[in-house]
Design an enzyme around this catalytic site. Structure first.
Site, short mmCIF file in Angstrom:
data_model
loop_
_atom_site.label_atom_id
_atom_site.label_comp_id
_atom_site.label_asym_id
_atom_site.label_seq_id
_atom_site.Cartn_x
_atom_site.Cartn_y
_atom_site.Cartn_z
N ARG A 1 -32.77 15.64 -29.72
CA ARG A 1 -34.09 16.09 -29.25
C ARG A 1 -34.35 17.57 -29.52
O ARG A 1 -35.43 18.07 -29.22
CB ARG A 1 -34.23 15.78 -27.76
CG ARG A 1 -34.35 14.28 -27.53
CD ARG A 1 -34.20 13.92 -26.08
NE ARG A 1 -35.38 14.24 -25.30
CZ ARG A 1 -35.52 13.98 -24.02
NH1 ARG A 1 -34.53 13.40 -23.36
NH2 ARG A 1 -36.60 14.30 -23.39
N HIS B 1 -29.44 14.17 -36.91
CA HIS B 1 -30.11 15.28 -36.23
C HIS B 1 -29.24 16.52 -36.15
O HIS B 1 -29.24 17.24 -35.16
CB HIS B 1 -30.56 14.84 -34.85
CG HIS B 1 -31.58 13.75 -34.89
ND1 HIS B 1 -32.84 13.95 -35.42
CD2 HIS B 1 -31.53 12.46 -34.52
CE1 HIS B 1 -33.52 12.82 -35.34
NE2 HIS B 1 -32.74 11.90 -34.80
N PRO C 1 -24.97 16.95 -20.76
CA PRO C 1 -24.59 18.30 -20.43
C PRO C 1 -24.90 18.79 -19.04
O PRO C 1 -25.95 19.33 -18.81
CB PRO C 1 -25.44 19.10 -21.39
CG PRO C 1 -26.69 18.28 -21.54
CD PRO C 1 -26.39 16.92 -21.05
N GLU C 2 -24.01 18.67 -18.12
CA GLU C 2 -24.06 19.53 -16.93
C GLU C 2 -22.74 20.29 -16.95
O GLU C 2 -21.96 20.14 -17.88
CB GLU C 2 -24.27 18.70 -15.67
CG GLU C 2 -25.64 18.02 -15.63
CD GLU C 2 -25.92 17.25 -14.35
OE1 GLU C 2 -25.43 17.67 -13.29
OE2 GLU C 2 -26.63 16.24 -14.42
#
Length: 283
Positions: free
Chosen positions: A116, A98, A2-3
């Site tokens: 995460r 997740h 993600p940018e």
DNA sequence: CACCATGTTCCTTG
DNA sequence: CCAAGGAACATGGT
């Protein structure tokens, strides 16, 4: 993943898929990603709401929804953190390991998954308000950059990661933009001369635009079987060939610079890796 | 086991 | 008050 470019490509991908879909259920599997919002509040706010639009601000996704109860639109804010993904899955598919939040849209589920759990899906939009200008807008001018960097002694690479300076640049494109501009990542921000300021602004815009174009031409369905995923990184083990050579310095320590042949170096700045060409970026 | 990772926030130090 | 540096968050890959 993600940018700014990856988020932009994701937003364009999701937009037609969720527009006008109504949320019939909200399952929160990991409260942490809600930030200041609670699961109860999220459910109360979103149940029965319908997606109206999706946009991007920096690295944030901004969903606008309308509810039958409320006149005002509801804003839902997403951020992918380091490992977040958003995609539609079929209704009865078992959730991935997740998965943090599932929005039931009827035939499909909107899934926010994040290994995460650094990402967010929240009603709290205060972070968006603190962002600097969009790098691809006219607000991000050379004059703005000159004024914003005038009093900073911080290394320019570190400064580019500050989302209040400009929104959406992350660790990969900070290195890439500085390489393109031929500027040393260690140069204190206030020591860039006018031509470097111009060059940096231009390099930032080019690097981001090219990454968006690249992301838009690449199939969205690999990396993780059966799910939409964008992955972009230098040397992911399962990266297909066309990902090679896309990034000129990031994750290329010890490999020859494509412009001058010198070995790319890796240094640490603010506890994060910076990659650069010692010959092309000597100042 | 060691070290690294696309991001952001919080704490400490100066 | 501000700037800068580092740790923390949580999990996985090499």
């Amino acid at each position: 993943m993600p940018e700014l470019p990856e988020v932009e490509v994701l937003v364009r991908h999701l937009r037609p898929l969720i527009r006008n879909k109504t949320i019939r259920g909200v399952r929160v599997l990991r409260d942490r990603v809600l930030g200041a919002t609670t699961a109860v509040k999220l459910r109360r706010t979103l149940l029965g709401a319908r997606f109206v639009s999706v946009s991007r601000r920096g690295k944030y996704l901004c969903f606008q929804l309308r509810t039958p109860r409320d006149r005002r639109p509801v804003k839902l804010i997403g951020h992918l953190g380091m490992t977040g993904r958003m995609y539609l899955s079929r209704r009865h598919d078992p959730p991935a390991k997740h998965t943090a939040v599932i929005l039931d849209l009827g035939r499909t589920n909107f899934v926010f998954e994040d290994t995460r759990y650094f990402g967010r899906l929240t009603l709290d939009d205060q972070m968006v308000a603190r962002l600097g200008p969009e790098p691809l807008s006219e607000v991000f001018s050379t004059n703005y950059l000159v004024a914003a960097l005038a009093r900073s002694s911080q290394a320019i690479k570190v400064k580019l990661l500050d989302q209040r300076l400009v929104a959406g640049i992350g660790n990969i494109y900070a290195s890439e933009a500085l390489f393109r501009a031929g500027i040393s990542p260690r140069l204190p921000a206030r020591e860039l001369n006018l031509s470097q300021m111009r060059g940096l602004r231009r390099a930032i815009r080019e690097v981001l635009r090219e990454a968006i174009r690249f992301g838009s031409t690449v199939p969205l369905n690999h990396g993780t079987a059966g799910r939409d995923s964008l992955f972009y990184f230098g040397r992911a083990a399962d990266a297909p060939d066309y990902y090679e050579e896309r990034l000129r310095v990031y994750d290329r320590e010890g490999r020859p610079c494509g412009r001058c042949g010198a070995n790319i170096r890796r240094i640490l700045q603010a506890a994060r890796s910076t990659f650069y060409c010692p010959r092309c970026q000597s100042r």
